[in-house]
Design a protein around this motif. Sequence first.
Motif, PDB file in Angstrom:
ATOM      1  N   PHE A   1       0.814  -1.205   0.000  1.00  0.00           N
ATOM      2  CA  PHE A   1       0.000   0.000   0.000  1.00  0.00           C
ATOM      3  C   PHE A   1       0.860   1.272   0.000  1.00  0.00           C
ATOM      4  CE2 PHE A   1      -4.461  -1.405   1.365  1.00  0.00           C
ATOM      5  CZ  PHE A   1      -4.288  -2.654   0.795  1.00  0.00           C
ATOM      6  N   THR A   2       1.978   1.225   0.719  1.00  0.00           N
ATOM      7  CA  THR A   2       2.849   2.405   0.760  1.00  0.00           C
ATOM      8  C   THR A   2       3.511   2.637  -0.589  1.00  0.00           C
ATOM      9  OG1 THR A   2       3.286   2.024   3.113  1.00  0.00           O
ATOM     10  CG2 THR A   2       4.822   3.453   1.932  1.00  0.00           C
ATOM     11  N   LYS A   3       3.950   1.549  -1.223  1.00  0.00           N
ATOM     12  CA  LYS A   3       4.594   1.684  -2.531  1.00  0.00           C
ATOM     13  C   LYS A   3       3.635   2.263  -3.559  1.00  0.00           C
ATOM     14  CE  LYS A   3       7.037  -1.098  -6.006  1.00  0.00           C
ATOM     15  NZ  LYS A   3       7.513  -2.466  -6.352  1.00  0.00           N
ATOM     16  N   THR A   4       2.359   1.921  -3.444  1.00  0.00           N
ATOM     17  CA  THR A   4       1.376   2.368  -4.422  1.00  0.00           C
ATOM     18  C   THR A   4       0.842   3.759  -4.106  1.00  0.00           C
ATOM     19  OG1 THR A   4       0.737   0.058  -4.723  1.00  0.00           O
ATOM     20  CG2 THR A   4      -0.742   1.714  -5.629  1.00  0.00           C
ATOM     21  N   TYR A   5       0.645   4.066  -2.797  1.00  0.00           N
ATOM     22  CA  TYR A   5      -0.044   5.309  -2.451  1.00  0.00           C
ATOM     23  C   TYR A   5       0.709   6.224  -1.496  1.00  0.00           C
ATOM     24  CZ  TYR A   5      -3.654   2.659  -4.676  1.00  0.00           C
ATOM     25  OH  TYR A   5      -4.348   1.917  -5.577  1.00  0.00           O
ATOM     26  N   GLY A   6       1.873   5.809  -1.056  1.00  0.00           N
ATOM     27  CA  GLY A   6       2.744   6.698  -0.312  1.00  0.00           C
ATOM     28  C   GLY A   6       2.167   7.209   0.994  1.00  0.00           C
ATOM     29  N   ARG A   7       2.437   8.508   1.243  1.00  0.00           N
ATOM     30  CA  ARG A   7       2.108   9.120   2.522  1.00  0.00           C
ATOM     31  C   ARG A   7       0.620   9.077   2.821  1.00  0.00           C
ATOM     32  NH1 ARG A   7       0.601  14.176   3.949  1.00  0.00           N
ATOM     33  NH2 ARG A   7       0.771  14.862   1.778  1.00  0.00           N
ATOM     34  N   LEU A   8      -0.195   9.179   1.788  1.00  0.00           N
ATOM     35  CA  LEU A   8      -1.630   9.228   2.024  1.00  0.00           C
ATOM     36  C   LEU A   8      -2.165   7.899   2.561  1.00  0.00           C
ATOM     37  CD1 LEU A   8      -2.784  11.302  -1.051  1.00  0.00           C
ATOM     38  CD2 LEU A   8      -2.511  12.043   1.310  1.00  0.00           C
ATOM     39  N   PHE A   9      -1.469   6.799   2.282  1.00  0.00           N
ATOM     40  CA  PHE A   9      -1.860   5.538   2.912  1.00  0.00           C
ATOM     41  C   PHE A   9      -1.409   5.503   4.367  1.00  0.00           C
ATOM     42  CE2 PHE A   9      -0.038   1.479   4.336  1.00  0.00           C
ATOM     43  CZ  PHE A   9      -1.228   0.835   4.654  1.00  0.00           C
ATOM     44  N   THR A  10      -0.163   5.913   4.612  1.00  0.00           N
ATOM     45  CA  THR A  10       0.356   5.831   5.980  1.00  0.00           C
ATOM     46  C   THR A  10      -0.449   6.695   6.942  1.00  0.00           C
ATOM     47  OG1 THR A  10       1.948   7.611   5.552  1.00  0.00           O
ATOM     48  CG2 THR A  10       2.677   5.360   5.130  1.00  0.00           C
ATOM     49  N   GLN A  11      -1.063   7.759   6.438  1.00  0.00           N
ATOM     50  CA  GLN A  11      -1.891   8.600   7.293  1.00  0.00           C
ATOM     51  C   GLN A  11      -3.157   7.872   7.749  1.00  0.00           C
ATOM     52  OE1 GLN A  11      -2.495  11.997   4.793  1.00  0.00           O
ATOM     53  NE2 GLN A  11      -0.664  13.069   5.523  1.00  0.00           N
ATOM     54  N   ASN A  12      -3.549   6.839   7.040  1.00  0.00           N
ATOM     55  CA  ASN A  12      -4.763   6.097   7.357  1.00  0.00           C
ATOM     56  C   ASN A  12      -4.469   4.643   7.724  1.00  0.00           C
ATOM     57  OD1 ASN A  12      -7.223   7.947   6.448  1.00  0.00           O
ATOM     58  ND2 ASN A  12      -5.524   8.271   5.048  1.00  0.00           N
ATOM     59  N   ALA A  13      -3.218   4.372   8.058  1.00  0.00           N
ATOM     60  CA  ALA A  13      -2.805   2.983   8.284  1.00  0.00           C
ATOM     61  C   ALA A  13      -3.305   2.417   9.604  1.00  0.00           C
ATOM     62  CB  ALA A  13      -1.281   2.878   8.224  1.00  0.00           C
ATOM     63  N   GLN A  14      -3.853   3.252  10.473  1.00  0.00           N
ATOM     64  CA  GLN A  14      -4.263   2.773  11.784  1.00  0.00           C
ATOM     65  C   GLN A  14      -5.333   1.690  11.687  1.00  0.00           C
ATOM     66  OE1 GLN A  14      -5.901   5.774  14.320  1.00  0.00           O
ATOM     67  NE2 GLN A  14      -6.065   4.430  16.097  1.00  0.00           N
ATOM     68  N   VAL A  15      -6.229   1.832  10.709  1.00  0.00           N
ATOM     69  CA  VAL A  15      -7.282   0.828  10.542  1.00  0.00           C
ATOM     70  C   VAL A  15      -6.675  -0.550  10.347  1.00  0.00           C
ATOM     71  CG1 VAL A  15      -9.220   0.097   9.098  1.00  0.00           C
ATOM     72  CG2 VAL A  15      -8.857   2.529   9.550  1.00  0.00           C
ATOM     73  N   PHE A  16      -5.630  -0.636   9.544  1.00  0.00           N
ATOM     74  CA  PHE A  16      -4.996  -1.920   9.237  1.00  0.00           C
ATOM     75  C   PHE A  16      -4.098  -2.374  10.378  1.00  0.00           C
ATOM     76  CE2 PHE A  16      -5.802   0.481   5.366  1.00  0.00           C
ATOM     77  CZ  PHE A  16      -6.591  -0.402   4.674  1.00  0.00           C
ATOM     78  N   GLN A  17      -3.429  -1.436  11.017  1.00  0.00           N
ATOM     79  CA  GLN A  17      -2.558  -1.791  12.135  1.00  0.00           C
ATOM     80  C   GLN A  17      -3.356  -2.456  13.252  1.00  0.00           C
ATOM     81  OE1 GLN A  17      -0.763   1.934  13.145  1.00  0.00           O
ATOM     82  NE2 GLN A  17       0.709   1.888  11.456  1.00  0.00           N
TER      83      GLN A  17
END
Length: 578
Positions: free
Chosen positions: A127-143
């Motif tokens: 997800f980070t490789k494909t969408y970068g920072r905008l994914f990491t900002q919403n990564a809490q759901v997956f974490q």
Amino acid sequence: MVPRLPRQRYQLVMLTLAALSWTRGTVSAGRSCTETRQVYGEKGYSTITAPLTQISGEHLRLCPQDYTCCSSQMEETLAHQSESDFLSAIEDTSQFLLTTFTQRHRKFDEFFRELIDLSEKSMNQMFTKTYGRLFTQNAQVFQELFVELRRYYSGGSVSLSEVLTDFWSRLVERVFSLVNPQYQFSEEYLECVSKHAEQLQPFGDVPRKLRVQVSRAFIAARALAQGLATGRDIVNKAAKLSPSTECSRALMRQWYCPLCRGFPSLRPCHSLCLNVMKGCLANQADLDTEWNNFIDALYQVSEKLEGPFNVELAADSISVKVSEAIMHMQENSITTSTKVFQGCGNPRPAPGRSKRSPKEPGANRRPFRTYTPEEKPTTAAGTNLDRLVSDLRERLRPMRGFWVSLPHTICNDQNIATDVTNEERCWNGQTRGRYLPDVTGDGLVSQINNPEVEVDIARPDVRTRQLIMELRVATNKLRHAQAGQDTDFMDSEEGSGSGGGDKGERYSDDWPDNGPYSPPNSKPPRVPTPPLKPPRVRERNGSKWNKNKARSSSSRPTFSFIVLFSLCFMVTGAPVWR
């Protein structure tokens, strides 16, 4: 003429001659105890009290009261030594079990934990490789999904069904807001969206497939790890014995009474050894039925993990299936949004947004894709599931019948008893010769006629009964895990479509790349107005449900892949998630 000795000297000479005559008679009548003294000394004991030659054995309490090379102190010392030898034999014989359960539990536990870590790492990388920072900002759901998976595997009171339902509910709220950036949604409105998600199926059939696959695999993995730990603990407890008084007497009579008789190299007859061991290990033999059931259940769960409940495939498929679900919602965003607006009401337009807003940064990123075989992460723990399972099954096979065959295993040791073919030159409990009594059966009840050990068959050992119950509980969990059922949550989940409710589903539906699933009624259901499930309690500050009252695309972090296609939706009136 022989001179006459004085009376006093005469008496002294006669006493001396009598003493010498008595000494010569004693020496000639008794056998030498040299070998006995040597063996006794080699065990680390002082030979001060050890007779030089055989003496009368009226003082003996355990051995035959015949001529002996043992003093009372020696007999008592050797009785304690026989107990120590017995416990060492049990420990040595059961070491294979203890080592197997301990090492295999450690290897499987390390492997399962690393699988979860690699699955999360795989998702983050993709997800980070494909969408970068905008994914990491919403990564809490997956974490938080992986936090709960780890907590479940570690034995926490966690329902996998609830964890996955929670994950999809949170995800649908976020994705729905982001595919409709021209509107702002209140928290209550998004709750309405999540309540009706089961009817709307915004992610298609992916949540069902992922739930079935992950639930079965994680239930089996946790059950196997817990089962191996239980096996380790059972062996530890069962192998730590406190020999009864009658058992200790029998052990002394078979192992060290030959030493006292001056036959230190004479070993007990094989049948004598079996009767002694069956009497001393009667309670352990009663573990046999439940122990075999437990070993069989472990074996069968390991087979399921390697086959339809493959935990490697389940962990690897999480990121793939989540990306498939998001793409499905992108492609059907108009249909889904229309049904939501009909059921939950028309939302308010977002202030300051126009249909032709400029593209936001990162909107040109690629959509989700799955890994090629060359890109997949390396296997966890430096091994693979097939190798671990194959090794475990090879070690489980010889464990069946261990406790009931333990007397035979011990007595087959040539250092403990003679071979069955040497029935004439062995210690029969009294002297050298054949052992005539029959060998008793296995278990506590069969010891009623044991000629060597007096066993109270009316008083079963409490600790053994507890071990039997522990084995039954562990076996029950393993058998339910074979059916994809978690015994901790069977009452709450039975019939709800998780755990035991999946028994009738075909395994071929559970794995990636098997084609779409078509429910019996392919027509989308109408969205009912009343809530279908109770509202969730959301903490307002810093909790997992922390959301702002008013949501808009400008005030909330966004997924870049959602931004790209929502902008296309505003321009063309149709999604282009490709």
